[in-house]
Design a protein around this motif. Structure first.
Motif, short mmCIF file in Angstrom:
data_model
loop_
_atom_site.label_atom_id
_atom_site.label_comp_id
_atom_site.label_asym_id
_atom_site.label_seq_id
_atom_site.Cartn_x
_atom_site.Cartn_y
_atom_site.Cartn_z
N VAL A 92 45.90 37.48 45.45
CA VAL A 92 45.05 36.63 44.62
C VAL A 92 44.57 35.44 45.43
O VAL A 92 43.39 35.06 45.37
CB VAL A 92 45.78 36.18 43.33
CG1 VAL A 92 44.98 35.12 42.59
CG2 VAL A 92 46.04 37.38 42.42
N CYS A 146 43.52 45.01 42.69
CA CYS A 146 43.04 44.33 41.49
C CYS A 146 43.33 42.83 41.57
O CYS A 146 42.54 42.02 41.09
CB CYS A 146 43.65 44.96 40.24
SG CYS A 146 43.08 46.67 39.99
N ALA A 150 40.56 39.98 41.22
CA ALA A 150 40.72 38.88 40.26
C ALA A 150 40.61 37.54 40.98
O ALA A 150 39.98 36.60 40.49
CB ALA A 150 42.06 39.00 39.54
N GLN A 154 38.04 34.40 40.43
CA GLN A 154 38.53 33.03 40.25
C GLN A 154 37.90 32.08 41.26
O GLN A 154 37.49 30.97 40.93
CB GLN A 154 40.05 33.00 40.37
CG GLN A 154 40.76 33.69 39.24
CD GLN A 154 42.26 33.88 39.49
OE1 GLN A 154 42.79 33.45 40.51
NE2 GLN A 154 42.92 34.53 38.55
N VAL A 163 41.19 33.66 34.33
CA VAL A 163 40.54 34.95 34.49
C VAL A 163 41.57 36.07 34.40
O VAL A 163 42.63 36.01 35.01
CB VAL A 163 39.82 35.04 35.86
CG1 VAL A 163 39.30 36.45 36.10
CG2 VAL A 163 38.70 34.03 35.93
N VAL A 164 41.25 37.11 33.61
CA VAL A 164 42.11 38.30 33.51
C VAL A 164 41.26 39.51 33.85
O VAL A 164 40.18 39.70 33.27
CB VAL A 164 42.71 38.44 32.10
CG1 VAL A 164 43.51 39.73 31.97
CG2 VAL A 164 43.57 37.24 31.76
N LEU A 165 41.74 40.32 34.77
CA LEU A 165 41.06 41.57 35.13
C LEU A 165 41.93 42.71 34.63
O LEU A 165 43.07 42.87 35.06
CB LEU A 165 40.88 41.66 36.65
CG LEU A 165 40.32 42.98 37.17
CD1 LEU A 165 38.96 43.28 36.59
CD2 LEU A 165 40.26 42.94 38.70
N VAL A 176 36.68 42.29 32.77
CA VAL A 176 37.00 40.93 33.20
C VAL A 176 36.90 40.04 31.97
O VAL A 176 35.86 40.01 31.30
CB VAL A 176 36.02 40.41 34.27
CG1 VAL A 176 36.33 38.98 34.64
CG2 VAL A 176 36.04 41.31 35.49
#
Length: 180
Positions: A92, A146, A150, A154, A163-165, A176
């Motif tokens: 991330v 993923c 994500a 962001q 943010v959520v993927l 998203v």
């Protein structure tokens, strides 16, 4: 000699289904499917679920990767994911740094489109990603890939945390969810 199947897909940036390729090249559907699958295995094409298709037999859309994009990006991603396998925070974080750099190229939708995701805004806080040109890596490193994507989202949004993927959360799409 270049395959007419490959040339036909390369000429259509949004991609084609096997039936569409068949109609354009005049070969039997079984031959076209076989050639498309071989080109996906070689890393020349990517496939993702297309909308439509019969129940329990969805249509697949095939898109060409340019040699530079297919080879260099895949090699880079594979190396990164092998290095940080299992460390979601690292993937991330790498995605956020990349997203911040890409934000200069435009807003979120242009960046997602440039990366090959075929984004479709569904509401003020939801975007469907209809194409994942990196499915081979998603299958090999699902959390890492993923997480990286994500993080990119962001980063483009200025390091937004909400943010959520959701991978494959909608028929034929990853979803998203953006902060309200």
């Amino acid at each position: 000699m270049e395959s007419p199947v490959l040339r036909t897909v390369e000429e259509t940036p949004q991609g084609l289904t096997a039936a569409q390729v068949t109609a354009r090249v005049g070969l039997p559907l079984s031959t076209v499917r076989s050639q498309l699958d071989a080109l996906v295995a070689e890393g020349v094409l990517v496939k993702a679920r297309a909308s439509g298709g019969l129940p329990h037999r969805p249509a697949w859309r095939y898109r060409a990767l340019t040699p530079a994009r297919a080879n260099l990006y895949s090699v880079l991603l594979r190396a990164l994911l092998e290095q940080v396998a299992g460390d979601r925070a690292a993937t991330v974080g790498a995605g956020r740094r990349w997203g911040r750099a890409m934000a200069a190229r435009g807003g979120l939708l242009p960046v997602l489109d440039m990366l090959g995701f075929s984004p479709e805004p569904r509401s003020g806080d939801r975007i469907d990603l209809h194409t994942c040109p990196y499915l081979d890596l998603v299958h090999r490193y699902p959390d890492g890939m993923c997480g990286l994507h994500a993080g990119i989202i962001q980063g483009v949004l200025g390091d937004e945390d909400g943010v959520v993927l959701e991978p494959f959360a909608a028929p034929g799409a990853c979803v998203v969810h953006l902060p309200s």
